[in-house]
Design a protein around this motif. Sequence first.
Motif, PDB file in Angstrom:
ATOM      1  N   ASP A  29       5.184  15.244  30.357  1.00 36.43           N
ATOM      2  CA  ASP A  29       6.696  15.308  29.786  1.00 36.43           C
ATOM      3  C   ASP A  29       7.186  14.044  28.909  1.00 36.43           C
ATOM      4  N   THR A  30       6.559  13.856  27.932  1.00 34.65           N
ATOM      5  CA  THR A  30       6.735  12.875  27.035  1.00 34.65           C
ATOM      6  C   THR A  30       6.702  13.289  25.652  1.00 34.65           C
ATOM      7  N   SER A  31       7.054  12.123  24.788  1.00 33.22           N
ATOM      8  CA  SER A  31       6.729  12.512  23.321  1.00 33.22           C
ATOM      9  C   SER A  31       5.957  11.529  22.566  1.00 33.22           C
ATOM     10  N   TRP A  34       8.339   8.566  21.762  1.00 33.51           N
ATOM     11  CA  TRP A  34       8.919   7.590  22.831  1.00 33.51           C
ATOM     12  C   TRP A  34       7.901   6.596  23.211  1.00 33.51           C
ATOM     13  N   ILE A  35       6.472   7.164  23.266  1.00 32.55           N
ATOM     14  CA  ILE A  35       5.453   6.029  23.612  1.00 32.55           C
ATOM     15  C   ILE A  35       5.474   5.301  22.431  1.00 32.55           C
ATOM     16  N   SER A  36       5.454   5.754  21.328  1.00 32.34           N
ATOM     17  CA  SER A  36       5.342   4.544  20.141  1.00 32.34           C
ATOM     18  C   SER A  36       6.515   3.536  19.982  1.00 32.34           C
ATOM     19  N   ARG A  38       8.669   2.601  22.359  1.00 29.28           N
ATOM     20  CA  ARG A  38       8.833   2.058  23.711  1.00 29.28           C
ATOM     21  C   ARG A  38       7.798   1.171  23.904  1.00 29.28           C
ATOM     22  N   THR A  39       6.515   1.389  23.524  1.00 28.71           N
ATOM     23  CA  THR A  39       5.242   0.557  23.927  1.00 28.71           C
ATOM     24  C   THR A  39       4.576  -0.108  22.736  1.00 28.71           C
ATOM     25  N   GLY A  40       4.750   0.553  21.512  1.00 30.70           N
ATOM     26  CA  GLY A  40       3.992   0.169  20.289  1.00 30.70           C
ATOM     27  C   GLY A  40       2.564   0.678  20.405  1.00 30.70           C
ATOM     28  N   ASP A 150       1.293  11.005  35.820  1.00 30.26           N
ATOM     29  CA  ASP A 150       2.315   9.841  35.533  1.00 30.26           C
ATOM     30  C   ASP A 150       2.177   9.528  34.059  1.00 30.26           C
ATOM     31  N   ARG A 151       3.270  10.159  33.390  1.00 33.79           N
ATOM     32  CA  ARG A 151       3.491   9.926  32.128  1.00 33.79           C
ATOM     33  C   ARG A 151       3.567   8.452  31.771  1.00 33.79           C
ATOM     34  N   THR A 152       4.141   7.657  32.168  1.00 28.97           N
ATOM     35  CA  THR A 152       4.221   6.213  32.055  1.00 28.97           C
ATOM     36  C   THR A 152       2.987   5.178  32.085  1.00 28.97           C
ATOM     37  N   THR A 153       2.317   5.533  33.267  1.00 25.89           N
ATOM     38  CA  THR A 153       0.823   4.563  33.347  1.00 25.89           C
ATOM     39  C   THR A 153      -0.088   5.140  32.260  1.00 25.89           C
ATOM     40  N   LEU A 253      -1.816 -13.134  23.059  1.00 25.27           N
ATOM     41  CA  LEU A 253      -1.583 -12.459  24.508  1.00 25.27           C
ATOM     42  C   LEU A 253      -1.973 -11.138  25.056  1.00 25.27           C
ATOM     43  N   HIS A 254      -2.088 -11.343  26.161  1.00 26.84           N
ATOM     44  CA  HIS A 254      -2.416  -9.840  26.715  1.00 26.84           C
ATOM     45  C   HIS A 254      -1.668  -8.950  26.218  1.00 26.84           C
ATOM     46  N   GLN A 255      -1.986  -7.771  25.751  1.00 25.55           N
ATOM     47  CA  GLN A 255      -1.276  -6.757  25.223  1.00 25.55           C
ATOM     48  C   GLN A 255      -0.676  -5.597  25.918  1.00 25.55           C
ATOM     49  N   ALA A 256       0.213  -5.828  26.460  1.00 28.22           N
ATOM     50  CA  ALA A 256       0.968  -4.981  27.602  1.00 28.22           C
ATOM     51  C   ALA A 256       1.938  -3.718  27.014  1.00 28.22           C
ATOM     52  N   ASN A 257       2.599  -4.680  26.182  1.00 27.54           N
ATOM     53  CA  ASN A 257       3.654  -3.507  25.356  1.00 27.54           C
ATOM     54  C   ASN A 257       3.866  -4.418  24.286  1.00 27.54           C
ATOM     55  N   ARG A 259       6.893  -4.738  22.784  1.00 28.15           N
ATOM     56  CA  ARG A 259       8.118  -5.347  22.895  1.00 28.15           C
ATOM     57  C   ARG A 259       8.038  -6.656  23.854  1.00 28.15           C
ATOM     58  N   ILE A 260       7.005  -6.662  24.737  1.00 29.36           N
ATOM     59  CA  ILE A 260       6.993  -7.828  25.329  1.00 29.36           C
ATOM     60  C   ILE A 260       6.485  -8.905  24.458  1.00 29.36           C
ATOM     61  N   LEU A 261       5.429  -8.735  23.543  1.00 27.80           N
ATOM     62  CA  LEU A 261       5.024  -9.622  22.638  1.00 27.80           C
ATOM     63  C   LEU A 261       6.264 -10.191  21.879  1.00 27.80           C
ATOM     64  N   GLY A 283      -4.113   0.246  23.283  1.00 25.16           N
ATOM     65  CA  GLY A 283      -3.184   0.351  24.426  1.00 25.16           C
ATOM     66  C   GLY A 283      -3.391  -1.145  25.380  1.00 25.16           C
ATOM     67  N   ASN A 284      -2.952  -1.079  26.603  1.00 24.68           N
ATOM     68  CA  ASN A 284      -3.346  -2.136  27.720  1.00 24.68           C
ATOM     69  C   ASN A 284      -4.651  -1.920  28.049  1.00 24.68           C
ATOM     70  N   THR A 285      -5.380  -2.615  27.926  1.00 23.00           N
ATOM     71  CA  THR A 285      -6.936  -2.483  28.530  1.00 23.00           C
ATOM     72  C   THR A 285      -7.200  -3.692  29.480  1.00 23.00           C
ATOM     73  N   GLY A 313      -2.235 -14.730  29.241  1.00 26.01           N
ATOM     74  CA  GLY A 313      -2.328 -13.503  30.026  1.00 26.01           C
ATOM     75  C   GLY A 313      -1.209 -13.438  31.157  1.00 26.01           C
ATOM     76  N   PHE A 314      -1.003 -12.111  31.674  1.00 25.08           N
ATOM     77  CA  PHE A 314       0.077 -11.690  32.861  1.00 25.08           C
ATOM     78  C   PHE A 314      -0.213 -10.579  33.313  1.00 25.08           C
ATOM     79  N   GLY A 315      -0.388 -10.430  34.625  1.00 24.55           N
ATOM     80  CA  GLY A 315      -0.799  -9.140  35.376  1.00 24.55           C
ATOM     81  C   GLY A 315      -0.535  -9.034  36.835  1.00 24.55           C
TER      82      GLY A 315
HETATM   83  N1  COA Z   1       7.922   9.620  28.146  1.00 23.30           N
HETATM   84  C1  COA Z   1       9.121   9.721  28.324  1.00 23.30           C
HETATM   85  N2  COA Z   1      10.044   9.149  29.041  1.00 23.30           N
HETATM   86  C2  COA Z   1       9.484   7.849  29.847  1.00 23.30           C
HETATM   87  C3  COA Z   1       8.090   7.996  29.890  1.00 23.30           C
HETATM   88  C4  COA Z   1       7.479   8.503  28.998  1.00 23.30           C
HETATM   89  N3  COA Z   1       6.063   8.406  28.804  1.00 23.30           N
HETATM   90  N4  COA Z   1       7.968   6.755  30.671  1.00 23.30           N
HETATM   91  C5  COA Z   1       9.146   6.737  31.360  1.00 23.30           C
HETATM   92  N5  COA Z   1      10.172   7.433  30.629  1.00 23.30           N
HETATM   93  C6  COA Z   1      11.512   7.628  30.911  1.00 23.30           C
HETATM   94  C7  COA Z   1      11.871   6.852  32.321  1.00 23.30           C
HETATM   95  O1  COA Z   1      11.704   8.033  33.490  1.00 23.30           O
HETATM   96  C8  COA Z   1      13.653   6.524  32.222  1.00 23.30           C
HETATM   97  O2  COA Z   1      14.165   7.650  32.320  1.00 23.30           O
HETATM   98  P1  COA Z   1      15.707   7.731  33.232  1.00 23.30           P
HETATM   99  O3  COA Z   1      16.536   6.666  32.410  1.00 23.30           O
HETATM  100  O4  COA Z   1      16.135   9.079  33.061  1.00 23.30           O
HETATM  101  O5  COA Z   1      15.252   7.070  34.548  1.00 23.30           O
HETATM  102  C9  COA Z   1      13.441   5.973  30.899  1.00 23.30           C
HETATM  103  O6  COA Z   1      12.357   6.434  30.253  1.00 23.30           O
HETATM  104  C10 COA Z   1      13.467   4.491  30.767  1.00 23.30           C
HETATM  105  O7  COA Z   1      12.516   3.813  31.651  1.00 23.30           O
HETATM  106  P2  COA Z   1      12.569   2.572  31.698  1.00 23.30           P
HETATM  107  O8  COA Z   1      11.364   2.108  32.936  1.00 23.30           O
HETATM  108  O9  COA Z   1      13.792   1.548  31.825  1.00 23.30           O
HETATM  109  O10 COA Z   1      11.863   2.248  30.106  1.00 23.30           O
HETATM  110  P3  COA Z   1      11.443   1.089  29.693  1.00 23.30           P
HETATM  111  O11 COA Z   1      12.368   0.826  28.168  1.00 23.30           O
HETATM  112  O12 COA Z   1      11.495  -0.167  30.482  1.00 23.30           O
HETATM  113  O13 COA Z   1      10.173   1.229  29.246  1.00 23.30           O
HETATM  114  C11 COA Z   1       7.982   0.786  30.184  1.00 23.30           C
HETATM  115  C12 COA Z   1       9.066   1.506  30.263  1.00 23.30           C
HETATM  116  C13 COA Z   1       6.839   1.197  31.265  1.00 23.30           C
HETATM  117  C14 COA Z   1       7.075   1.056  28.927  1.00 23.30           C
HETATM  118  C15 COA Z   1       8.122  -0.664  30.179  1.00 23.30           C
HETATM  119  O14 COA Z   1       9.205  -0.993  31.162  1.00 23.30           O
HETATM  120  C16 COA Z   1       6.838  -1.375  30.035  1.00 23.30           C
HETATM  121  O15 COA Z   1       6.274  -1.510  29.306  1.00 23.30           O
HETATM  122  N6  COA Z   1       6.962  -2.240  31.343  1.00 23.30           N
HETATM  123  C17 COA Z   1       5.653  -3.331  31.487  1.00 23.30           C
HETATM  124  C18 COA Z   1       4.564  -2.454  31.860  1.00 23.30           C
HETATM  125  C19 COA Z   1       3.454  -3.540  31.838  1.00 23.30           C
HETATM  126  O16 COA Z   1       3.096  -4.188  30.828  1.00 23.30           O
HETATM  127  N7  COA Z   1       2.370  -3.264  32.834  1.00 23.30           N
HETATM  128  C20 COA Z   1       1.157  -3.923  32.933  1.00 23.30           C
HETATM  129  C21 COA Z   1       1.517  -5.402  32.964  1.00 23.30           C
HETATM  130  S1  COA Z   1       0.143  -6.153  32.928  1.00 23.30           S
END
Ligand code: COA
Length: 333
Positions: A29-31, A34-36, A38-40, A150-153, A253-257, A259-261, A283-285, A313-315
Amino acid sequence: MNRAAVVAGLGAWVPETVVTNDDLAARLDTSAEWISTRTGIEQRHIVAPGESTGDLAVEAGGRALKSAGTERADMVVLATSTPDRSCPATAPEVAARLGLGGAAAFDIAAVCTGFVYALGVSAALVESGTAGTVLVIGADTFSTILNPADRTTRAIFGDGAGAVLLRAGAPAEPGALKGLHLGSDGTRSRLLEVAAGGSRQRSTGRPAEPDAEFFTMEGRAVFAEAVRHMAASVETTARLLDWRLDDLDRVVLHQANSRILVAVAERIGLPADRFVRNIERVGNTVAASIPLALADGVRRGELLAGQRVVLGGFGGGLTWGSVGLVWPDVVAA
Ligand code: COA
């Protein structure tokens, strides 16, 4: 200090299978959009069934040796949080497979800061005269510990390996590592974790909850901590080296996101285009992230000999760290 650890070779490797954002959007359940945004990230590589962190480490380590023009190393230090087995360490087998039998070999687990920790420990071993050459590898296969649902990780993490060969040299040489800064905050260890599988859970004698075997993270809190600690760590390394921040030609830097960079660049007041970025491709390796970015930076001509560079780095842990160097004349293999 009249002896320094100098970067003499650089290697990188990612597994063949590519997973695009569209592939993920078809299953979760993602697009892709969204991934591009929110994360690059546009794609990541993942291991084939049966392929391991050690396999990737051997590929990257062999390339770093080749890049340095040698077949020998006194030590192998492998940064990973996804070892081939929970016991023993993966590094001795990697050393053996690289034909480095007899070399000291051990793993370091500092998650996404693992490569910086490994560089720091390895540099100290070279500076003290304990080792003449150290093969430092960062390798992880986080695809093996993610919850498939888990669509986020799943959007963020990819597999890969990168390595450098360190040799003894002089502190004034290009490639000499300096200005090391390392830190941790164990009070926030649960922000990124695999809850089950360790002694805390196994000593209960009860089987783990199925979801507890997977990696989890609190994305928003991790984002804020990553920006704060990587910015502060880069500033500390620059201060230790007596470099003004504006003197930094490149920050890797560690490539996490992505937007973090951008947020770290804003926080330390440097243009974002001085930050090497390859997250869109891999991605984040995790522990492989920094050496993979170094290799891509060299191949694209963004990292050039003579530039002042800070790696950071950070983790999980939480852990963070940075180290500086004047970039040497190395080919990425
Ligand atoms: N597709 C669509 N929607 C998603 C999603 C996905 N893959 N992953 C999360 N969402 C949703 C969330 O459920 C949330 O929905 P809600 O508002 O209905 O609750 C919404 O997107 C916003 O979530 P949020 O966590 O506030 O988004 P964000 O802008 O912070 O981005 C991350 C989420 C995980 C990309 C971001 O927080 C991030 O990169 N964090 C650091 C992760 C990281 O670097 N980890 C390793 C560190 S070494």
